[in-house]
Write an enzyme that holds these catalytic residues in place. Structure first.
Site, mmCIF file in Angstrom:
data_model
loop_
_atom_site.group_PDB
_atom_site.id
_atom_site.type_symbol
_atom_site.label_atom_id
_atom_site.label_comp_id
_atom_site.label_asym_id
_atom_site.label_seq_id
_atom_site.Cartn_x
_atom_site.Cartn_y
_atom_site.Cartn_z
ATOM 1 N N HIS A 146 -10.413 -5.580 -2.420
ATOM 2 C CA HIS A 146 -9.061 -5.676 -1.885
ATOM 3 C C HIS A 146 -9.091 -5.983 -0.399
ATOM 4 O O HIS A 146 -9.978 -5.549 0.327
ATOM 5 C CB HIS A 146 -8.244 -4.420 -2.164
ATOM 6 C CG HIS A 146 -8.828 -3.141 -1.671
ATOM 7 N ND1 HIS A 146 -9.930 -2.549 -2.245
ATOM 8 C CD2 HIS A 146 -8.462 -2.332 -0.661
ATOM 9 C CE1 HIS A 146 -10.215 -1.425 -1.612
ATOM 10 N NE2 HIS A 146 -9.331 -1.270 -0.633
ATOM 11 N N HIS B 209 -6.784 -5.765 3.027
ATOM 12 C CA HIS B 209 -5.623 -5.139 3.662
ATOM 13 C C HIS B 209 -4.956 -6.163 4.575
ATOM 14 O O HIS B 209 -5.633 -6.807 5.388
ATOM 15 C CB HIS B 209 -6.053 -3.954 4.534
ATOM 16 C CG HIS B 209 -6.631 -2.810 3.780
ATOM 17 N ND1 HIS B 209 -5.873 -1.740 3.363
ATOM 18 C CD2 HIS B 209 -7.897 -2.549 3.374
ATOM 19 C CE1 HIS B 209 -6.650 -0.870 2.740
ATOM 20 N NE2 HIS B 209 -7.886 -1.347 2.736
ATOM 21 N N ASP C 249 0.858 -1.177 0.000
ATOM 22 C CA ASP C 249 0.000 0.000 0.000
ATOM 23 C C ASP C 249 0.900 1.235 0.000
ATOM 24 O O ASP C 249 1.857 1.298 0.777
ATOM 25 C CB ASP C 249 -0.896 -0.014 1.244
ATOM 26 C CG ASP C 249 -2.038 0.969 1.174
ATOM 27 O OD1 ASP C 249 -1.808 2.144 0.818
ATOM 28 O OD2 ASP C 249 -3.171 0.579 1.487
#
Length: 132
Positions: free
Chosen positions: A93, A95, A29
């Site tokens: 997505h 994390h 990220d």
């Protein structure tokens, strides 16, 4: 509309890719909550995790799980937290956030990382993945 994540999959936007196969991609990220914060996506663009086809959904977490030991080794964290919010980018997505306390999951702490910081972290994680 093509998402930023699809553009990363296509190689149109650079990213610190950690691991990929024909269906999934893990990459760092650019606004990590903690160092080593990674995202795991299906390569096929799809907005909402709970409307993914069953086969894609069933493969997403096992793929993510393969990244976790490397994140733990490189960051020295106690656990890797998992979060799916689904609002930041309209492309499913997950994390993966290295954490030592629940407070480490605070997205208000996210900050842009430099390309040098991301490259160094990416190199360490890829080396840990290659070492098994």
């Amino acid at each position: 509309m093509t998402t930023i994540f699809t553009r990363i999959v296509r190689g149109e936007i650079p990213a610190q890719k950690l691991m990929e196969d024909d269906r999934y991609l893990a990459f760092l990220d650019v606004r990590p909550v903690t160092p080593g914060h990674a995202l795991v996506i299906p390569k096929k663009e799809h907005d909402y995790i709970f409307t993914l086809d069953d086969e894609t959904l069933a493969g997403l977490l096992p793929f993510a799980k393969r990244v976790v030991p490397a994140l733990e080794r490189v960051t020295g964290c106690l656990r890797v937290g998992v979060m799916v919010a689904g609002l930041e980018v309209p492309h499913t997505h997950v994390h993966l956030i290295p954490m030592n306390a629940v407070s480490d999951l605070n997205f208000a702490r996210a900050h842009p990382a430099s390309s040098e910081e991301l490259a160094a972290m990416g190199d360490k994680i890829r080396a840990a993945l290659a070492a098994g």
